[in-house]
Design a protein around this motif. Structure first.
Motif, short mmCIF file in Angstrom:
data_model
loop_
_atom_site.label_atom_id
_atom_site.label_comp_id
_atom_site.label_asym_id
_atom_site.label_seq_id
_atom_site.Cartn_x
_atom_site.Cartn_y
_atom_site.Cartn_z
N MET A 1 41.06 41.42 35.13
CA MET A 1 40.92 41.17 36.67
C MET A 1 42.40 41.75 36.65
O MET A 1 43.57 40.85 36.24
N GLN A 2 42.49 41.91 38.12
CA GLN A 2 44.58 41.65 38.23
C GLN A 2 43.88 41.16 40.67
O GLN A 2 42.95 41.32 41.35
N ALA A 3 45.09 40.33 40.58
CA ALA A 3 44.73 39.56 41.22
C ALA A 3 46.42 40.21 42.13
O ALA A 3 47.67 39.78 41.72
N THR A 4 46.36 40.41 43.25
CA THR A 4 47.90 40.88 44.42
C THR A 4 47.19 40.16 45.68
O THR A 4 47.05 40.22 46.32
N GLU A 5 48.86 39.31 45.55
CA GLU A 5 48.78 38.78 46.85
C GLU A 5 49.32 39.81 48.39
O GLU A 5 49.81 40.05 48.46
N THR A 6 48.88 39.37 49.25
CA THR A 6 48.74 40.11 50.16
C THR A 6 49.27 38.74 51.56
O THR A 6 49.91 39.75 52.38
N VAL A 18 40.69 41.44 42.34
CA VAL A 18 39.41 42.29 42.26
C VAL A 18 38.95 42.11 40.02
O VAL A 18 39.80 41.97 39.02
N VAL A 19 37.66 42.59 40.18
CA VAL A 19 37.37 42.28 38.83
C VAL A 19 36.43 43.22 38.13
O VAL A 19 35.25 43.63 39.00
N PRO A 20 36.96 44.03 37.24
CA PRO A 20 36.57 45.30 37.03
C PRO A 20 34.44 45.48 36.03
O PRO A 20 34.41 44.10 36.34
N ALA A 21 34.20 46.37 36.65
CA ALA A 21 32.47 46.61 37.11
C ALA A 21 32.05 46.81 34.97
O ALA A 21 30.83 45.50 34.82
N THR A 70 31.73 34.05 37.56
CA THR A 70 33.52 35.08 37.29
C THR A 70 34.08 34.56 38.68
O THR A 70 35.62 34.47 39.10
N VAL A 71 33.96 35.05 40.37
CA VAL A 71 34.61 33.95 40.88
C VAL A 71 35.47 33.09 40.65
O VAL A 71 36.29 32.72 41.39
N ASN A 72 34.38 31.47 40.49
CA ASN A 72 34.95 30.44 39.68
C ASN A 72 36.25 30.96 38.62
O ASN A 72 37.32 29.88 39.21
N GLU A 73 36.19 31.01 38.09
CA GLU A 73 37.27 31.18 36.64
C GLU A 73 38.12 32.09 37.02
O GLU A 73 39.93 31.47 37.08
N SER A 74 38.45 33.19 38.11
CA SER A 74 39.32 34.25 38.72
C SER A 74 40.28 33.91 39.35
O SER A 74 41.27 33.51 39.54
N SER A 75 39.03 32.85 40.60
CA SER A 75 40.12 32.44 41.63
C SER A 75 41.25 31.31 40.77
O SER A 75 42.04 31.36 41.01
N VAL A 95 34.17 40.89 49.91
CA VAL A 95 34.65 42.04 50.63
C VAL A 95 33.67 43.45 49.99
O VAL A 95 33.25 43.96 50.79
N SER A 96 33.56 43.90 48.29
CA SER A 96 32.72 44.62 48.43
C SER A 96 31.74 44.83 46.97
O SER A 96 33.32 43.59 45.57
N PHE A 97 30.30 44.52 46.44
CA PHE A 97 30.60 44.43 45.63
C PHE A 97 28.95 45.52 45.19
O PHE A 97 27.95 45.14 46.34
N ASP A 98 28.50 46.00 43.83
CA ASP A 98 28.17 46.86 44.02
C ASP A 98 27.47 46.81 42.35
O ASP A 98 28.06 46.48 41.90
N GLU A 99 26.15 47.20 42.47
CA GLU A 99 25.86 47.77 40.78
C GLU A 99 26.97 49.08 40.53
O GLU A 99 26.65 49.82 41.08
N GLY A 100 27.18 48.06 39.25
CA GLY A 100 27.59 49.55 38.42
C GLY A 100 29.64 49.24 39.20
O GLY A 100 30.51 50.29 38.73
N LYS A 101 29.87 49.03 40.22
CA LYS A 101 31.10 48.95 40.68
C LYS A 101 32.34 47.24 40.37
O LYS A 101 31.45 46.27 40.04
N ASP A 102 33.72 47.55 41.06
CA ASP A 102 34.44 46.95 40.80
C ASP A 102 33.76 45.36 41.38
O ASP A 102 33.26 45.81 42.93
N LEU A 103 34.27 44.47 41.51
CA LEU A 103 34.05 42.92 42.39
C LEU A 103 34.90 43.33 42.58
O LEU A 103 35.91 42.40 41.91
N GLU A 104 35.38 43.15 44.28
CA GLU A 104 36.54 42.88 45.39
C GLU A 104 36.43 41.32 46.19
O GLU A 104 35.55 41.69 46.74
N TYR A 105 37.00 40.62 45.78
CA TYR A 105 36.78 39.43 46.68
C TYR A 105 38.73 38.79 47.25
O TYR A 105 39.39 39.45 46.87
#
Length: 478
Positions: A1-6, A18-21, A70-75, A95-105
């Motif tokens: 998991m990677q968290a970036t302050e924006t 971002v959580v890797p696929a 995953t969203v609950n744990e990573s947040s 923001v984006s998610f598809d099978e086999g791809k990273d989760l980004e929120y």
């Protein structure tokens, strides 16, 4: 998991997470492996179903569960790692998610403001106190005497019946010359002017004498419960057997027994105790208001914009509902929604005071380990349930099954406990006042701002209502 302050602006923080696929796939596979140990499908022995087949059949549904987890744990990890103290639940947007791809929120969160509560020992507060008025005790006894009034036969045969007399009568009602069910009684005690009978009946018996027979002509109301009598003209043959004068009961031990006490002295003391409790409640309410005014004046810190706007909308709606009720405006029909009232600067000013006080009380409670205990909640629930005789269990169950309603029970308890804690530290001086001053309506022009009793609903221009709302002691729970 990677968290970036924006975003880091005031109390607002935003992060891109971002959580890797591969991490998501590992979780899905692990969950399906656990399920495979006990699952059976046609053609396979229990525990022998290939994980690849389970993934093909159930992968999407399991992935949904994994995503939520995953969203609950990573947040939560992002907030912990960055030492964030959110004032409300964070806002999550995928923001984006598809099978086999990273989760980004993205995660947007508002933080609890950093501030140091004032030194409560420096507070000087006045507590208004009023002595029991023996005149009020006498008035209460007179009201009880009237409530338990008695009647005595009138001795003079020539005495005519008047309002408030009790007549002992026999009567028979007839519709079109025929008696009707429920229209007959003997030795009935009727108080003239009580409105017990249909309109016109009692008025026609005023001026009658004991022993007199009289026909009373009346018309049943159009909405009368019995359809065969509604709107019909009937005649009652009435015999006035006795006229009795009513008089207040004597204020003595017998009256006390009727009111549930043994002696008149006990009854008087019970009235004093009840008045003392009432005056004590007013005194506490005004002291609490004085305290909250002092706390509001003694603290200045930024409040979360989201909480402020939500509370401002609530204030605007509350005042609009109050104004509509005062003006007799009909509520929206079922299925319709009332238009949202405009939120003004005045509403935001009121809301800011409430939010700031709520955050302050929450922080004082946290720093001093002030909590609402199960016993506190049970006492409040029992008190609330007692308002609905015969439905106590239903009320208790309703609250216990609705977390939001339980919070409404807990919030004022917590506020009172924190205020009590602060009052114990402050310098409190008793100020003797008259009962009139203690119970003065805060809306009166000459009432000091700090003097307030529990808010009363009354018709008022919008601006005045807003000022009153600004002075209430309610604050949002953080």
């Amino acid at each position: 998991m990677q968290a970036t302050e924006t975003l880091s602006e005031g109390l607002k923080r935003e992060y891109k997470i971002v959580v890797p696929a591969s991490e998501l796939d590992q979780k899905v596979t692990a969950r399906l492996k656990d399920a495979a140990k006990t699952m059976s499908l046609p053609g396979f022995r229990p525990g022998k179903v290939p994980v690849s087949l389970l993934k093909q059949r159930f992968g999407k549904s399991v992935m949904g569960e994994v995503l939520e987890e995953t969203v609950n744990e990573s947040s939560q990890k992002t907030m912990t790692d960055n030492e964030l103290r959110p004032v409300m639940q964070p806002q999550i947007e995928i923001v984006s998610f598809d099978e086999g791809k990273d989760l980004e929120y993205t995660m947007a969160v508002e933080l609890f403001p950093e501030f140091e509560p004032m030194d409560f020992a420096s507070l000087s507060l006045e507590r208004m106190v009023a002595d029991i008025d023996e005149g009020e005790v006498d008035s209460a006894l007179e009201r009880l005497s009237e409530a338990y009034k008695e009647s005595q036969p009138v001795k003079s045969k020539a005495r005519k019946a008047k309002k408030d007399d009790v007549l002992v009568i026999d009567f028979t009602g007839r519709l079109d010359g025929e008696e009707f069910p429920g229209g007959k009684a003997e030795d009935y005690n009727l108080e003239l002017g009580s409105g017990t009978f249909i309109p016109g009946f009692e008025d026609q018996l005023i001026g009658s004498k004991a022993g007199e027979e009289k026909d009373v002509n009346v018309t049943f109301p159009e909405d009368y419960g019995a359809e065969n009598l509604a709107g019909k003209e009937v005649v009652f043959s009435v015999v006035v057997k006795e006229i009795r004068e009513t008089a207040p009961a004597a204020i003595d031990d017998e009256l006390a027994k009727k009111a549930g006490k043994e002696t008149l002295d006990e009854l008087k003391q019970a009235i004093r105790d009840e008045q003392g409790k009432e005056y004590g409640n007013y005194s506490r309410a005004k002291l609490k208001r004085t305290l909250l005014d002092a706390l509001a004046d003694g603290h200045s810190f930024e409040v979360p914009a989201g909480m402020l706007e939500a509370e401002a909308k609530a204030v605007a709606k509350s005042l609009q509902d109050e104004a509509n009720a005062a003006e007799g405006v009909e509520p929206p029909a079922e299925g319709e929604e009332a238009p949202e009232p405009e939120v003004t600067d005045e509403h935001r000013e009121i809301a800011e005071r409430r939010v700031r006080l709520g955050l302050l009380l929450a922080e004082v409670g946290r720093l001093n380990n002030i909590e609402v205990t199960p016993d506190d909640v049970n006492k409040a629930l029992m008190s609330e349930a007692s308002r609905y005789p015969g439905q106590e269990k239903m009320v208790m169950d309703f609250y216990r099954q609705n977390p939001q309603m339980m919070e409404q029970i807990k919030a004022p308890i917590f506020e009172d406990k924190v205020c009590d804690y602060v009052i114990e530290l402050a310098k409190v001086t008793d100020k003797p006042v008259s009962i009139e001053e203690l119970m003065r309506d805060p809306d009166e022009e000459d009432a000091p701002k700090a003097e307030a009793k529990p808010a009363k609903k009354k018709a008022a221009p919008k601006k005045k209502a807003a000022k009153k709302e600004a002075a209430t002691e309610e604050a949002p729970e953080s």
